[in-house]
Design a protein around this motif. Sequence first.
Motif, PDB file in Angstrom:
ATOM      1  N   ALA A  34       5.367  10.593  -5.613  1.00 17.10           N
ATOM      2  CA  ALA A  34       3.967  10.468  -5.194  1.00 17.10           C
ATOM      3  C   ALA A  34       3.505  11.708  -4.420  1.00 17.10           C
ATOM      4  O   ALA A  34       2.394  12.205  -4.643  1.00 17.10           O
ATOM      5  CB  ALA A  34       3.788   9.214  -4.351  1.00 17.10           C
ATOM      6  N   GLU A  35       4.354  12.214  -3.544  1.00 13.47           N
ATOM      7  CA  GLU A  35       3.985  13.407  -2.780  1.00 13.47           C
ATOM      8  C   GLU A  35       3.811  14.614  -3.695  1.00 13.47           C
ATOM      9  O   GLU A  35       2.871  15.403  -3.529  1.00 13.47           O
ATOM     10  CB  GLU A  35       5.030  13.687  -1.699  1.00 13.47           C
ATOM     11  CG  GLU A  35       4.979  12.692  -0.564  1.00 13.47           C
ATOM     12  CD  GLU A  35       6.110  12.862   0.440  1.00 13.47           C
ATOM     13  OE1 GLU A  35       7.042  13.683   0.192  1.00 13.47           O
ATOM     14  OE2 GLU A  35       6.076  12.176   1.480  1.00 13.47           O
ATOM     15  N   THR A  79      -0.311   5.504  -5.458  1.00 12.61           N
ATOM     16  CA  THR A  79      -0.786   6.889  -5.423  1.00 12.61           C
ATOM     17  C   THR A  79      -1.389   7.296  -6.760  1.00 12.61           C
ATOM     18  O   THR A  79      -2.398   8.009  -6.793  1.00 12.61           O
ATOM     19  CB  THR A  79       0.350   7.845  -5.015  1.00 12.61           C
ATOM     20  OG1 THR A  79       0.851   7.435  -3.731  1.00 12.61           O
ATOM     21  CG2 THR A  79      -0.119   9.284  -4.944  1.00 12.61           C
ATOM     22  N   VAL A  80      -0.803   6.855  -7.859  1.00 12.53           N
ATOM     23  CA  VAL A  80      -1.376   7.154  -9.174  1.00 12.53           C
ATOM     24  C   VAL A  80      -2.803   6.635  -9.238  1.00 12.53           C
ATOM     25  O   VAL A  80      -3.737   7.355  -9.606  1.00 12.53           O
ATOM     26  CB  VAL A  80      -0.533   6.512 -10.311  1.00 12.53           C
ATOM     27  CG1 VAL A  80      -1.295   6.502 -11.621  1.00 12.53           C
ATOM     28  CG2 VAL A  80       0.790   7.238 -10.473  1.00 12.53           C
ATOM     29  N   ARG A 110       0.827  -1.210   0.000  1.00 12.15           N
ATOM     30  CA  ARG A 110       0.000   0.000   0.000  1.00 12.15           C
ATOM     31  C   ARG A 110       0.863   1.262   0.000  1.00 12.15           C
ATOM     32  O   ARG A 110       0.532   2.259  -0.615  1.00 12.15           O
ATOM     33  CB  ARG A 110      -0.910  -0.005   1.220  1.00 12.15           C
ATOM     34  CG  ARG A 110      -1.871   1.163   1.239  1.00 12.15           C
ATOM     35  CD  ARG A 110      -2.829   1.079   2.391  1.00 12.15           C
ATOM     36  NE  ARG A 110      -3.855   2.100   2.251  1.00 12.15           N
ATOM     37  CZ  ARG A 110      -4.734   2.382   3.167  1.00 12.15           C
ATOM     38  NH1 ARG A 110      -4.737   1.705   4.296  1.00 12.15           N
ATOM     39  NH2 ARG A 110      -5.622   3.314   2.979  1.00 12.15           N
ATOM     40  N   GLU A 111       1.990   1.196   0.703  1.00  7.62           N
ATOM     41  CA  GLU A 111       2.897   2.332   0.781  1.00  7.62           C
ATOM     42  C   GLU A 111       3.755   2.368  -0.480  1.00  7.62           C
ATOM     43  O   GLU A 111       4.097   1.344  -1.046  1.00  7.62           O
ATOM     44  CB  GLU A 111       3.811   2.231   2.000  1.00  7.62           C
ATOM     45  CG  GLU A 111       3.083   2.176   3.321  1.00  7.62           C
ATOM     46  CD  GLU A 111       2.466   0.806   3.606  1.00  7.62           C
ATOM     47  OE1 GLU A 111       3.011  -0.213   3.126  1.00  7.62           O
ATOM     48  OE2 GLU A 111       1.417   0.763   4.254  1.00  7.62           O
ATOM     49  N   GLU A 112       4.131   3.562  -0.852  1.00  4.84           N
ATOM     50  CA  GLU A 112       5.006   3.724  -2.010  1.00  4.84           C
ATOM     51  C   GLU A 112       6.376   3.122  -1.734  1.00  4.84           C
ATOM     52  O   GLU A 112       6.846   3.120  -0.586  1.00  4.84           O
ATOM     53  CB  GLU A 112       5.177   5.219  -2.344  1.00  4.84           C
ATOM     54  CG  GLU A 112       3.932   5.885  -2.863  1.00  4.84           C
ATOM     55  CD  GLU A 112       3.418   5.298  -4.161  1.00  4.84           C
ATOM     56  OE1 GLU A 112       4.201   4.708  -4.941  1.00  4.84           O
ATOM     57  OE2 GLU A 112       2.216   5.436  -4.416  1.00  4.84           O
ATOM     58  N   LEU A 113       7.007   2.646  -2.779  1.00  5.96           N
ATOM     59  CA  LEU A 113       8.387   2.204  -2.661  1.00  5.96           C
ATOM     60  C   LEU A 113       9.243   3.413  -2.284  1.00  5.96           C
ATOM     61  O   LEU A 113       8.937   4.544  -2.673  1.00  5.96           O
ATOM     62  CB  LEU A 113       8.851   1.590  -3.980  1.00  5.96           C
ATOM     63  CG  LEU A 113       8.051   0.365  -4.425  1.00  5.96           C
ATOM     64  CD1 LEU A 113       8.429  -0.039  -5.844  1.00  5.96           C
ATOM     65  CD2 LEU A 113       8.268  -0.788  -3.450  1.00  5.96           C
ATOM     66  N   GLU A 144       0.719  18.782  -6.019  1.00  6.62           N
ATOM     67  CA  GLU A 144       0.556  19.629  -7.200  1.00  6.62           C
ATOM     68  C   GLU A 144      -0.644  19.227  -8.056  1.00  6.62           C
ATOM     69  O   GLU A 144      -0.878  19.834  -9.109  1.00  6.62           O
ATOM     70  CB  GLU A 144       1.847  19.602  -8.023  1.00  6.62           C
ATOM     71  CG  GLU A 144       3.023  20.179  -7.252  1.00  6.62           C
ATOM     72  CD  GLU A 144       4.355  19.966  -7.953  1.00  6.62           C
ATOM     73  OE1 GLU A 144       4.367  19.673  -9.167  1.00  6.62           O
ATOM     74  OE2 GLU A 144       5.395  20.093  -7.282  1.00  6.62           O
ATOM     75  N   GLN A 145      -1.380  18.228  -7.629  1.00  9.32           N
ATOM     76  CA  GLN A 145      -2.608  17.779  -8.296  1.00  9.32           C
ATOM     77  C   GLN A 145      -2.397  17.501  -9.787  1.00  9.32           C
ATOM     78  O   GLN A 145      -3.166  17.943 -10.642  1.00  9.32           O
ATOM     79  CB  GLN A 145      -3.729  18.795  -8.093  1.00  9.32           C
ATOM     80  CG  GLN A 145      -4.087  19.025  -6.656  1.00  9.32           C
ATOM     81  CD  GLN A 145      -5.201  20.026  -6.501  1.00  9.32           C
ATOM     82  OE1 GLN A 145      -5.364  20.953  -7.297  1.00  9.32           O
ATOM     83  NE2 GLN A 145      -5.992  19.848  -5.465  1.00  9.32           N
TER      84      GLN A 145
END
Length: 186
Positions: free
Chosen positions: A31-32, A105-106, A21-24, A37-38
């Motif tokens: 991802a942040e 996140t994507v 679930r967490e980003e690598l 920045e949407q």
Amino acid sequence: MFIDCFNRDYDMYDFPHFVPREELAYNVDYAEDMVREQWIYHRWRADIEQGSLMQSGRFKAEAQKIAGHGGMILEICAGPGGGFMPAILLQDYNANIMISDLCPTVVREWQRLFNDMDTPPPNVEYAAFNTCDMPFRDNSLDVICGSAAIINIEGGGDSRDRALREVYRVLKPDGLFVFDYDFVTK
């Protein structure tokens, strides 16, 4: 609909996860930035709401071919641009599409964008997985597409070969694979 095609168990959060679930660790900043920045919201607004995708004709022929083929359409490595998916939805807003990416996140941001719409596309599903190890049964999907997907597979040549073998394994015998060969750098 796509869930019936999965060939293994998964962790269910807001959508199926076949990766953590967490980003690598190396992907956290990316991802942040995407969320802060949407990127996905602004890309959708530019492509769809403000019409740049329609004006440029980008992916129009491919989207017509994909939408015309019909069935279950898997967008691999969607990224913040969504690959062919926005153009497909312009052709057929009711298309059965799964948005996927290795980066949870994507996928989460695409889901959030569509969930916040007054009239979201009705047949879009989401999953986070590695394209080199797709979680689908053999010969289960009608279309697999990805803009810049194969060239940007992590790990280079061998990983690209594994991803292409997975595409072949998962597609139905009369299936369609559509991709382009853009190269994206940071």
